[in-house]
Design a protein around this motif. Structure first.
Motif, PDB file in Angstrom:
ATOM      1  N   GLU A 289      55.734  -1.200   3.575  1.00 22.67           N
ATOM      2  CA  GLU A 289      55.925  -0.380   4.573  1.00 22.67           C
ATOM      3  C   GLU A 289      57.713  -0.980   5.950  1.00 22.67           C
ATOM      4  O   GLU A 289      58.002  -0.856   6.302  1.00 22.67           O
ATOM      5  CB  GLU A 289      55.440   0.386   5.462  1.00 22.67           C
ATOM      6  N   GLY A 290      56.962  -2.131   5.659  1.00 29.81           N
ATOM      7  CA  GLY A 290      57.659  -3.500   6.688  1.00 29.81           C
ATOM      8  C   GLY A 290      58.902  -3.068   6.218  1.00 29.81           C
ATOM      9  O   GLY A 290      59.921  -3.845   6.535  1.00 29.81           O
ATOM     10  N   PHE A 291      58.989  -3.569   4.748  1.00 29.81           N
ATOM     11  CA  PHE A 291      60.096  -3.445   3.836  1.00 29.81           C
ATOM     12  C   PHE A 291      60.956  -2.873   3.543  1.00 29.81           C
ATOM     13  O   PHE A 291      62.020  -2.941   3.983  1.00 29.81           O
ATOM     14  CB  PHE A 291      59.672  -4.761   2.769  1.00 29.81           C
ATOM     15  N   ALA A 292      60.179  -1.711   3.654  1.00 29.27           N
ATOM     16  CA  ALA A 292      60.645  -0.017   3.641  1.00 29.27           C
ATOM     17  C   ALA A 292      61.526  -0.148   4.373  1.00 29.27           C
ATOM     18  O   ALA A 292      62.906   0.467   4.491  1.00 29.27           O
ATOM     19  CB  ALA A 292      59.901   1.165   3.186  1.00 29.27           C
ATOM     20  N   ALA A 293      61.319  -0.246   6.029  1.00 29.27           N
ATOM     21  CA  ALA A 293      61.824   0.331   7.265  1.00 29.27           C
ATOM     22  C   ALA A 293      63.133  -0.515   7.336  1.00 29.27           C
ATOM     23  O   ALA A 293      64.603  -0.274   8.002  1.00 29.27           O
ATOM     24  CB  ALA A 293      60.961  -0.180   8.521  1.00 29.27           C
ATOM     25  N   MET A 294      63.259  -1.902   6.761  1.00 30.76           N
ATOM     26  CA  MET A 294      64.150  -2.587   5.950  1.00 30.76           C
ATOM     27  C   MET A 294      65.276  -1.569   5.813  1.00 30.76           C
ATOM     28  O   MET A 294      67.175  -2.452   5.578  1.00 30.76           O
ATOM     29  CB  MET A 294      63.818  -3.972   5.574  1.00 30.76           C
ATOM     30  N   VAL A 295      65.536  -0.447   4.779  1.00 31.84           N
ATOM     31  CA  VAL A 295      66.253  -0.328   3.909  1.00 31.84           C
ATOM     32  C   VAL A 295      66.423   0.929   4.643  1.00 31.84           C
ATOM     33  O   VAL A 295      65.799   2.062   5.277  1.00 31.84           O
ATOM     34  CB  VAL A 295      65.418  -0.062   2.348  1.00 31.84           C
ATOM     35  N   PRO A 296      67.933   1.433   4.611  1.00 32.67           N
ATOM     36  CA  PRO A 296      68.499   2.376   5.492  1.00 32.67           C
ATOM     37  C   PRO A 296      68.265   3.720   4.555  1.00 32.67           C
ATOM     38  O   PRO A 296      67.299   4.097   3.649  1.00 32.67           O
ATOM     39  CB  PRO A 296      70.146   3.099   4.831  1.00 32.67           C
ATOM     40  N   ASP A 297      67.638   4.467   6.231  1.00 31.34           N
ATOM     41  CA  ASP A 297      67.351   6.203   5.292  1.00 31.34           C
ATOM     42  C   ASP A 297      67.745   6.899   4.268  1.00 31.34           C
ATOM     43  O   ASP A 297      66.850   7.633   2.918  1.00 31.34           O
ATOM     44  CB  ASP A 297      67.008   6.939   6.732  1.00 31.34           C
ATOM     45  N   TRP A 298      68.816   6.269   3.616  1.00 24.96           N
ATOM     46  CA  TRP A 298      70.044   7.651   2.782  1.00 24.96           C
ATOM     47  C   TRP A 298      69.219   6.850   1.493  1.00 24.96           C
ATOM     48  O   TRP A 298      69.842   7.707   0.691  1.00 24.96           O
ATOM     49  CB  TRP A 298      71.341   7.667   2.991  1.00 24.96           C
ATOM     50  N   VAL A 299      68.615   6.367   1.583  1.00 27.86           N
ATOM     51  CA  VAL A 299      68.280   5.444   0.295  1.00 27.86           C
ATOM     52  C   VAL A 299      66.628   5.669  -0.481  1.00 27.86           C
ATOM     53  O   VAL A 299      65.825   5.807   0.153  1.00 27.86           O
ATOM     54  CB  VAL A 299      67.950   3.528   0.356  1.00 27.86           C
ATOM     55  N   PRO A 300      67.090   6.529  -1.522  1.00 23.09           N
ATOM     56  CA  PRO A 300      66.002   7.246  -2.010  1.00 23.09           C
ATOM     57  C   PRO A 300      64.645   6.276  -2.543  1.00 23.09           C
ATOM     58  O   PRO A 300      65.303   5.243  -2.728  1.00 23.09           O
ATOM     59  CB  PRO A 300      66.638   7.751  -3.078  1.00 23.09           C
ATOM     60  N   PHE A 301      63.520   7.032  -2.271  1.00 20.23           N
ATOM     61  CA  PHE A 301      62.797   6.081  -3.242  1.00 20.23           C
ATOM     62  C   PHE A 301      62.223   4.531  -2.646  1.00 20.23           C
ATOM     63  O   PHE A 301      62.305   3.269  -3.756  1.00 20.23           O
ATOM     64  CB  PHE A 301      62.474   6.195  -4.730  1.00 20.23           C
ATOM     65  N   LYS A 302      62.229   4.561  -1.140  1.00 22.18           N
ATOM     66  CA  LYS A 302      62.265   3.328  -0.521  1.00 22.18           C
ATOM     67  C   LYS A 302      61.107   2.533  -0.551  1.00 22.18           C
ATOM     68  O   LYS A 302      61.510   1.220  -1.118  1.00 22.18           O
ATOM     69  CB  LYS A 302      63.207   3.879   0.560  1.00 22.18           C
ATOM     70  N   LEU A 303      59.744   3.383  -0.638  1.00 26.89           N
ATOM     71  CA  LEU A 303      58.688   2.030  -0.845  1.00 26.89           C
ATOM     72  C   LEU A 303      58.734   1.902  -2.617  1.00 26.89           C
ATOM     73  O   LEU A 303      58.116   0.970  -2.488  1.00 26.89           O
ATOM     74  CB  LEU A 303      57.933   2.685  -0.589  1.00 26.89           C
ATOM     75  N   GLY A 304      59.611   2.740  -3.425  1.00 28.33           N
ATOM     76  CA  GLY A 304      59.009   2.124  -4.989  1.00 28.33           C
ATOM     77  C   GLY A 304      59.995   0.988  -4.979  1.00 28.33           C
ATOM     78  O   GLY A 304      59.845   0.453  -5.879  1.00 28.33           O
ATOM     79  N   LEU A 305      60.854   1.387  -4.322  1.00 34.17           N
ATOM     80  CA  LEU A 305      61.955   0.363  -4.331  1.00 34.17           C
ATOM     81  C   LEU A 305      61.578  -0.979  -3.846  1.00 34.17           C
ATOM     82  O   LEU A 305      62.176  -2.185  -4.810  1.00 34.17           O
ATOM     83  CB  LEU A 305      63.664   0.816  -3.113  1.00 34.17           C
ATOM     84  N   ILE A 306      61.081  -0.752  -2.808  1.00 36.03           N
ATOM     85  CA  ILE A 306      60.444  -2.340  -2.704  1.00 36.03           C
ATOM     86  C   ILE A 306      59.271  -3.330  -3.532  1.00 36.03           C
ATOM     87  O   ILE A 306      59.507  -4.754  -3.585  1.00 36.03           O
ATOM     88  CB  ILE A 306      59.688  -1.955  -1.232  1.00 36.03           C
ATOM     89  N   TYR A 307      58.435  -2.033  -3.798  1.00 33.60           N
ATOM     90  CA  TYR A 307      57.781  -2.400  -5.506  1.00 33.60           C
ATOM     91  C   TYR A 307      58.148  -3.337  -6.153  1.00 33.60           C
ATOM     92  O   TYR A 307      58.088  -3.997  -6.806  1.00 33.60           O
ATOM     93  CB  TYR A 307      56.340  -1.725  -5.404  1.00 33.60           C
ATOM     94  N   LEU A 308      59.246  -2.501  -6.353  1.00 35.03           N
ATOM     95  CA  LEU A 308      60.199  -2.777  -7.628  1.00 35.03           C
ATOM     96  C   LEU A 308      60.656  -4.963  -7.434  1.00 35.03           C
ATOM     97  O   LEU A 308      60.846  -5.695  -8.250  1.00 35.03           O
ATOM     98  CB  LEU A 308      61.628  -2.405  -8.062  1.00 35.03           C
ATOM     99  N   THR A 309      61.347  -4.673  -6.122  1.00 36.68           N
ATOM    100  CA  THR A 309      61.644  -5.464  -5.495  1.00 36.68           C
ATOM    101  C   THR A 309      60.863  -7.161  -5.914  1.00 36.68           C
ATOM    102  O   THR A 309      61.278  -7.766  -5.694  1.00 36.68           O
ATOM    103  CB  THR A 309      62.812  -5.283  -4.265  1.00 36.68           C
ATOM    104  N   GLY A 310      59.604  -6.738  -5.400  1.00 33.25           N
ATOM    105  CA  GLY A 310      58.509  -7.440  -5.577  1.00 33.25           C
ATOM    106  C   GLY A 310      58.591  -7.752  -6.444  1.00 33.25           C
ATOM    107  O   GLY A 310      58.106  -9.259  -6.977  1.00 33.25           O
ATOM    108  N   ILE A 311      58.146  -6.993  -7.604  1.00 30.69           N
ATOM    109  CA  ILE A 311      58.078  -7.477  -8.804  1.00 30.69           C
ATOM    110  C   ILE A 311      59.223  -8.586  -9.642  1.00 30.69           C
ATOM    111  O   ILE A 311      58.664  -9.743  -9.655  1.00 30.69           O
ATOM    112  CB  ILE A 311      57.841  -6.749  -9.768  1.00 30.69           C
ATOM    113  N   ILE A 312      60.655  -8.443  -9.005  1.00 27.01           N
ATOM    114  CA  ILE A 312      61.394  -8.936  -9.569  1.00 27.01           C
ATOM    115  C   ILE A 312      61.995  -9.900  -9.130  1.00 27.01           C
ATOM    116  O   ILE A 312      61.668 -11.322  -9.552  1.00 27.01           O
ATOM    117  CB  ILE A 312      62.810  -8.183  -8.986  1.00 27.01           C
TER     118      ILE A 312
END
Length: 128
Positions: free
Chosen positions: A29-52
């Motif tokens: 959630e803390g990482f997702a807050a760093m992503v602008p609101d217009w970006v969809p699926f923020k938490l999923g994107l954060i998990y994906l970047t963690g895996i990357i």
């Protein structure tokens, strides 16, 4: 000697990247807050970047994949830089923090080029 220093730097970078990758799951959630609101699926994107980050770190440690992983890690670090800029402008606290330190948010931007240089230098496959 230079080769040993490079390898130590590479292992330290990989350790840092693995730690950061797992932090994406622990502080999603803390990482997702760093992503602008217009970006969809923020938490999923954060998990994906963690895996990357974890995968890139592992690939950096494997000699046969190091050259490509070096390139993709640089590309990745450049691609996530806008999130750090957004966090500094919007005053988003670092993951795990309750309030933002504006000075640290802006100083953090200086470290992204350092990380890019670090992996580019440490993962270079040189004989000396």
């Amino acid at each position: 000697m230079k080769k040993t220093i490079r390898m130590i730097a590479l292992v330290l970078f990989a350790f840092f990247f693995i730690f950061a990758g797992f932090a994406h799951f622990l502080q999603g959630e803390g990482f997702a807050a760093m992503v602008p609101d217009w970006v969809p699926f923020k938490l999923g994107l954060i998990y994906l970047t963690g895996i990357i980050e974890v995968v890139l770190a592992i690939l950096l440690l494997v000699p046969s994949t190091r050259k490509q992983a070096r390139l993709w890690t640089v590309v990745y670090l450049i691609s996530i830089f806008p999130a750090n800029i957004y966090a500094a402008i919007a005053g988003v606290p670092a993951p795990g923090q309750d309030e933002a330190n504006q000075v640290l948010l802006w100083v953090r931007l200086l470290f992204q080029p350092l990380l890019i240089w670090w992996v580019f230098w440490a993962a270079a496959q040189k004989d000396s």
